[in-house]
Design a protein around this motif. Structure first.
Motif, mmCIF file in Angstrom:
data_model
loop_
_atom_site.group_PDB
_atom_site.id
_atom_site.type_symbol
_atom_site.label_atom_id
_atom_site.label_comp_id
_atom_site.label_asym_id
_atom_site.label_seq_id
_atom_site.Cartn_x
_atom_site.Cartn_y
_atom_site.Cartn_z
ATOM 1 N N SER A 35 35.404 43.583 34.895
ATOM 2 C CA SER A 35 36.600 44.374 35.178
ATOM 3 C C SER A 35 37.827 43.466 35.076
ATOM 4 O O SER A 35 37.775 42.302 35.483
ATOM 5 N N SER A 36 38.915 44.003 34.532
ATOM 6 C CA SER A 36 40.134 43.188 34.395
ATOM 7 C C SER A 36 41.342 43.993 34.841
ATOM 8 O O SER A 36 41.387 45.209 34.664
ATOM 9 N N ARG A 37 42.278 43.297 35.391
ATOM 10 C CA ARG A 37 43.563 43.916 35.739
ATOM 11 C C ARG A 37 44.647 43.256 34.869
ATOM 12 O O ARG A 37 44.774 42.026 34.865
ATOM 13 N N PHE A 38 45.360 44.098 34.119
ATOM 14 C CA PHE A 38 46.364 43.597 33.184
ATOM 15 C C PHE A 38 47.769 43.930 33.663
ATOM 16 O O PHE A 38 47.993 44.926 34.342
ATOM 17 N N ARG A 39 48.688 43.123 33.195
ATOM 18 C CA ARG A 39 50.107 43.471 33.319
ATOM 19 C C ARG A 39 50.618 43.673 31.885
ATOM 20 O O ARG A 39 50.414 42.810 31.034
ATOM 21 N N ASP A 70 53.953 47.245 33.960
ATOM 22 C CA ASP A 70 53.017 48.213 34.501
ATOM 23 C C ASP A 70 51.692 47.468 34.709
ATOM 24 O O ASP A 70 51.416 46.495 34.011
ATOM 25 N N ILE A 71 50.907 47.916 35.666
ATOM 26 C CA ILE A 71 49.603 47.277 35.900
ATOM 27 C C ILE A 71 48.501 48.274 35.540
ATOM 28 O O ILE A 71 48.566 49.438 35.945
ATOM 29 N N GLN A 72 47.533 47.821 34.791
ATOM 30 C CA GLN A 72 46.410 48.682 34.377
ATOM 31 C C GLN A 72 45.091 47.992 34.724
ATOM 32 O O GLN A 72 45.002 46.767 34.607
ATOM 33 N N GLN A 100 53.379 40.200 26.487
ATOM 34 C CA GLN A 100 53.383 41.674 26.442
ATOM 35 C C GLN A 100 52.167 42.242 27.158
ATOM 36 O O GLN A 100 52.237 43.296 27.769
ATOM 37 N N THR A 101 51.054 41.546 27.076
ATOM 38 C CA THR A 101 49.867 41.901 27.864
ATOM 39 C C THR A 101 49.292 40.615 28.442
ATOM 40 O O THR A 101 49.118 39.637 27.720
ATOM 41 N N GLU A 102 49.025 40.653 29.742
ATOM 42 C CA GLU A 102 48.535 39.439 30.396
ATOM 43 C C GLU A 102 47.461 39.826 31.414
ATOM 44 O O GLU A 102 47.678 40.738 32.222
ATOM 45 N N THR A 103 46.337 39.152 31.372
ATOM 46 C CA THR A 103 45.297 39.425 32.366
ATOM 47 C C THR A 103 45.662 38.715 33.666
ATOM 48 O O THR A 103 45.919 37.513 33.664
ATOM 49 N N LEU A 104 45.700 39.483 34.753
ATOM 50 C CA LEU A 104 46.057 38.894 36.043
ATOM 51 C C LEU A 104 44.818 38.536 36.864
ATOM 52 O O LEU A 104 44.703 37.455 37.412
ATOM 53 N N LEU A 105 43.903 39.505 36.931
ATOM 54 C CA LEU A 105 42.718 39.334 37.778
ATOM 55 C C LEU A 105 41.482 39.797 37.021
ATOM 56 O O LEU A 105 41.573 40.681 36.164
ATOM 57 N N THR A 106 40.351 39.215 37.355
ATOM 58 C CA THR A 106 39.095 39.693 36.777
ATOM 59 C C THR A 106 38.058 39.802 37.898
ATOM 60 O O THR A 106 38.182 39.152 38.942
#
Ligand code: SF4
Ligand code: SF4
Length: 350
Positions: free
Chosen positions: A268-272, A258-260, A63-69
């Protein structure tokens, strides 16, 4: 392909042994129903469950996954450079997954693993996952899986298919992943192939007889896409919808996200995150323009995607495995079977 007999008294010990190398997931009941969840060391899967509110899709698509940091500390040489998050893809097994949910994973795979594009997060999780299915002997009233190419003992997408035979499980090992998982559990009591297959055939026939719910899709492929898109029935179908998104979250074949971005101190993190095409925010552009700003456009999108766009694009059936969760969960009784019938029988008036 081989068959194994697993005495129920050996089941828990066997899956506990597999925990040395596998992270386990399985059905767990709580006050809100049954969900497929991670099984902590002291938690066994509830193999007597009937239906699960949520499918196993979150095992591969959290449901929430970190893609990039990125490190925002400017004293570090690679500051502000986004890098793939260090997510773990240790071997994992989903125990007791229903056959229609395993088939759903194959439909989702068509979106996340294509010749042109490969989603590395989903694909790495998929590679790490073994699906140990449990055939359905008592299909529920919302199950229409047999009319969409799945069924209570469908093997597609599974690594092992098990049948519950009171004091033991009969397991049909279907893939090398399944063989590796059975070995990790120490399940090695071979069962006679011919007799075992005959037993599976009987169970399948009996279970399929109890599925009376159906969906009609035979004419959808020949319908003109724009005729369906412009059809007058969408207002009626959408009228009652409250855009809660429940149908999409419970659906094992829905994959909207959605990407946040988020920054905390020097990190910094980018989540899906899971999202839903039923939400007006899902398609709202930064300019404020929204191509699906009206409810009827969003309801139409959901059904057109599942019943027409997917079918036209892949020619592998509709984007639905007939689990019936959306029908059961919709608070206003919008029913994909009725929508499919309406679309399937629609004739444009000149
Ligand atoms: S569950 Fe029903 S009311 Fe909610 S978004 Fe889906 S169709 Fe609309
Ligand atoms: S559309 Fe409904 S019935 Fe079909 S797979 Fe999704 S939740 Fe199940």
């Amino acid at each position: 392909m081989k068959f194994i007999r697993i005495d129920k008294k050996d089941w828990t010990k066997g899956i506990d042994t597999s925990r040395k190398t596998y992270q386990l997931f399985g059905p767990v009941k709580d006050e809100n129903g049954c969900k497929i969840k991670e099984l902590d060391a002291d938690l066994a899967p509830d193999m007597d469950y009937h239906e699960s509110v949520m499918s196993a899709k979150s095992v591969l698509f959290p449901q929430t996954e970190t893609l990039l940091t990125a490190n925002l500390d400017e004293s570090v040489e690679d500051h502000h450079i986004m890098k793939r998050a260090k997510n773990e893809y240790t071997p994992r097994a989903v125990l007791g997954i229903r056959p229609y949910d395993a088939k759903a994973i194959l439909l989702v795979k068509m979106n996340f693993d294509t010749p042109e594009y490969r989603d590395p997060y989903w694909c790495d999780a998929y590679e790490a996952t073994t699906l140990v299915g449990l055939g359905i002997t008592r299909p529920g009233p919302f199950d229409f899986s047999t009319s969409v190419g799945s069924g209570p003992f469908c093997e597609e997408g599974l690594d092992i298919l098990m049948a519950d035979l009171d004091d033991h499980y009969l397991a049909k090992v279907l893939t090398p992943k399944g063989e590796a998982y059975a070995a990790a559990c120490g399940f090695d009591a071979a069962a006679a192939e011919k007799e075992s297959q005959a037993l599976f055939d009987i169970l399948q026939l009996e279970a399929e007889k109890n599925i009376t719910s159906r969906v009609e899709t035979d004419k959808l492929k020949d319908k003109v896409l724009l005729d369906l898109h412009e059809a007058p029935f969408w207002d009626d179908i959408a009228f009652a919808c409250i855009n809660c998104g429940t149908c999409t979250y419970v659906c094992p074949t829905c994959w909207c996200f959605d990407i946040q971005d988020e920054a905390k101190q020097k990190q910094s993190s980018r989540f899906r995150n899971w999202d839903t095409c039923m939400s007006p925010l899902f398609t709202r552009h930064a300019t404020g323009h929204n191509p699906r700003g009206a409810k009827v456009q969003r309801v139409r999108q959901r059904f057109m995607h599942k019943l027409k766009y997917f079918l036209d694009k892949y020619d592998q059936g509709i984007m639905c495995v007939g689990c019936g969760r959306c029908v059961k969960s919709c608070p206003v009784n919008i029913d994909i079977r009725k929508v499919a019938h309406t679309m399937n029988t629609f004739e444009k008036k000149d």
